[in-house]
Design a protein around this motif. Structure first.
Motif, short mmCIF file in Angstrom:
data_model
loop_
_atom_site.label_atom_id
_atom_site.label_comp_id
_atom_site.label_asym_id
_atom_site.label_seq_id
_atom_site.Cartn_x
_atom_site.Cartn_y
_atom_site.Cartn_z
N TYR A 1 -2.26 3.64 -8.91
CA TYR A 1 -2.10 3.14 -7.53
C TYR A 1 -2.50 4.18 -6.47
CZ TYR A 1 0.38 0.25 -4.02
OH TYR A 1 0.73 -0.55 -2.95
N LEU A 2 -1.93 5.38 -6.55
CA LEU A 2 -2.21 6.40 -5.53
C LEU A 2 -3.68 6.78 -5.51
CD1 LEU A 2 0.81 8.87 -5.85
CD2 LEU A 2 0.57 6.84 -4.42
N ILE B 1 -3.92 -5.17 -3.16
CA ILE B 1 -2.92 -4.14 -2.86
C ILE B 1 -2.19 -4.50 -1.56
CG2 ILE B 1 -2.63 -1.74 -2.07
CD1 ILE B 1 -4.73 -0.95 -4.20
N ARG B 2 -2.95 -4.87 -0.53
CA ARG B 2 -2.33 -5.21 0.75
C ARG B 2 -1.42 -6.42 0.66
NH1 ARG B 2 -5.61 -7.13 3.99
NH2 ARG B 2 -7.58 -7.01 2.87
N VAL C 1 -5.84 4.04 -3.98
CA VAL C 1 -5.71 3.95 -2.52
C VAL C 1 -6.44 5.12 -1.84
CG1 VAL C 1 -4.12 4.03 -0.57
CG2 VAL C 1 -3.60 2.59 -2.55
N GLY D 1 0.82 -1.21 0.00
CA GLY D 1 0.00 0.00 0.00
C GLY D 1 0.85 1.25 0.00
N VAL D 2 0.24 2.34 0.40
CA VAL D 2 0.92 3.62 0.40
C VAL D 2 0.23 4.49 1.45
CG1 VAL D 2 -0.57 4.46 -1.50
CG2 VAL D 2 1.62 5.57 -1.13
N PRO E 1 2.83 -0.51 -6.87
CA PRO E 1 3.09 0.80 -7.51
C PRO E 1 3.72 0.62 -8.88
CG PRO E 1 4.07 0.71 -5.30
CD PRO E 1 3.56 -0.66 -5.60
N VAL F 1 4.15 11.16 0.09
CA VAL F 1 3.66 9.87 -0.42
C VAL F 1 4.70 8.83 -0.04
CG1 VAL F 1 3.19 8.55 -2.53
CG2 VAL F 1 2.48 10.97 -2.39
N TYR G 1 5.50 4.86 -0.10
CA TYR G 1 5.13 3.51 -0.53
C TYR G 1 5.56 2.51 0.54
CZ TYR G 1 4.46 5.62 -5.10
OH TYR G 1 4.02 6.40 -6.13
N ILE H 1 -1.22 -6.17 -6.55
CA ILE H 1 -1.30 -4.89 -7.27
C ILE H 1 -0.25 -3.99 -6.60
CG2 ILE H 1 -2.75 -2.87 -7.76
CD1 ILE H 1 -5.19 -4.74 -7.64
#
Lengths: 263, 263
Positions: B247-248, B234-235, B251, A161-162, B241, A178, A180, B239
């Protein structure tokens, strides 16, 4: 020095613009380099740009996510453009620790670091400098900061995630960040050990997550590293909707909309 | 029927208020029950309240996170207050599947469901009805919807965050939703199987994550369930970055600020 002679400043509308003749990526890079260099020793800055100088270039993106210009890392923080970094949580799963609790590898930042000396940190953390990618930066910083072998990191690190947030570094201006997030599982407590390489960390301690939480509450961590650990503990089910009354607020505030163009 | 006779409506300021004499939790509950009951068969509603009626009470919170009032679930969706639910991703880890890829247990919604019939869904998903808590709802729905034993769920389900978003159910009004996320690992592909119990699901299929992603792109999933799976991927580092240009945005849009009081 009259800073208006560099940026075109419209005080009424609160706009600082790059003069229109700097109309290519290369020209804008040169403009920012000149400006940063002229600002480097300005005494009226809230924090000395010269002392913070990194000789590392950060990228500013335009709304189509293309690189718009490059600028010195310390200058980017000063003027509040979006900065990017990579943070990794190194951990040993409960089943592989002596105490059967989740443990995290926590370094203490060097006493001579420009920012947050002596504070606790994430296992690996580094800024995304031009021209390195996210994964590339992670692998590079893991070796440089924590002595973690390329192969171990490449095989084990998982994107997770981010976090997206704004800070006020000196309480004066907003700085959007930001970061990552990656997780890296260590097989046990002893066979692979992170260690200080480049002097960014004094040492690494393997800490149970309850101790980590206690030290977060005692403000012993660099604030954004505390946030990364809180995100980790939420994703891994240690902080839950049932044990944390501010669960929703924590989750949305650590993934906020960055009100500027991003990569 | 003149709806103004129930809510106090200020058309100029776009405000619909509960009359001030309903000044306790119990009185407000009664007011909302009366209003919902009178609206139940209104022909001018975008969607029949009567057909959607659930006989299940949802909670509306005040800014201090205390319950402010209760109202019928179908009515809460219609008037756009914040609703809460629990979604669980049942999965088999790559090392435990025949194909060595991550697999997810995916049900298909009943053909007779009021909302999103025949669409694909999360392994378990349910609304947070009064007076049940998050964990309690998860354990209850796991048994009722998917036949998963209490002990298996209680020992294996892990809180993993929350998705926060707004939808426009009929393209007409905003509805803010809070969905608490849990992950549940199944030991292998065969020893524990979810199965339809209460008729909410037609069947359950164990699907490789690439097939799941393809079906998400083909709009075969109920939209918020697709979001929950994207958050899961994502976690878990599927998926990243590096492989997802948005991606951003994904999220932050799945963890947005809900601009209303929440629990």
């Amino acid at each position: 020095m009259d800073t208006d002679s560099l940026f075109q400043v419209d005080h009424a509308r609160k706009i600082a613009a790059i003069p229109t003749e700097y109309d290519t990526f290369e020209k804008r890079n040169q403009f920012m380099a000149n400006t940063a260099s002229q600002w480097r020793s300005l005494p009226q800055l809230e924090q000395s740009l010269d002392k913070a100088w990194r000789n590392e270039l950060y990228v500013v993106y335009n709304p189509t996510t293309k690189p718009y210009m490059l600028l010195e890392r310390a200058f980017s923080v000063l003027i509040g453009v979006v900065t990017y970094g990579v943070h990794m949580n190194g951990y040993v799963a409960p089943c592989n620790t002596s105490s059967k609790e989740l443990k995290l590898w926590i370094p203490r930042r060097s006493a001579t670091k420009q920012t947050f000396p002596n504070k606790l940190d994430n296992t690996v953390a580094g800024g995304l400098g031009h021209p390195y990618g996210v994964w590339e930066t992670l692998v590079k910083e893991s070796l440089e900061e924590a002595g973690l072998e390329k192969q171990f990191v490449e095989q084990g690190a998982k994107a997770a995630g981010v976090v997206l947030y704004m800070i006020q570094p000196e309480g004066t201006h907003n700085q959007p960040e930001v970061e990552y997030i990656y997780d890296l599982e260590f097989p046990d407590e002893t066979s692979i050990l992170p260690f200080p390489v480049d002097g960014e960390a004094q040492d690494f301690q393997l800490m149970g997550f309850l101790e980590v939480l206690q030290r977060i509450k005692a403000h012993e961590f660099k604030p954004n590293c505390a946030l990364v650990i809180i995100d980790f503990l939420i994703r891994w089910g240690y902080i839950t909707p049932e044990n944390e009354p501010n669960y929703l607020e924590i989750v949305h505030k650590s993934h906020r909309k960055i009100p500027f163009p991003t990569r």
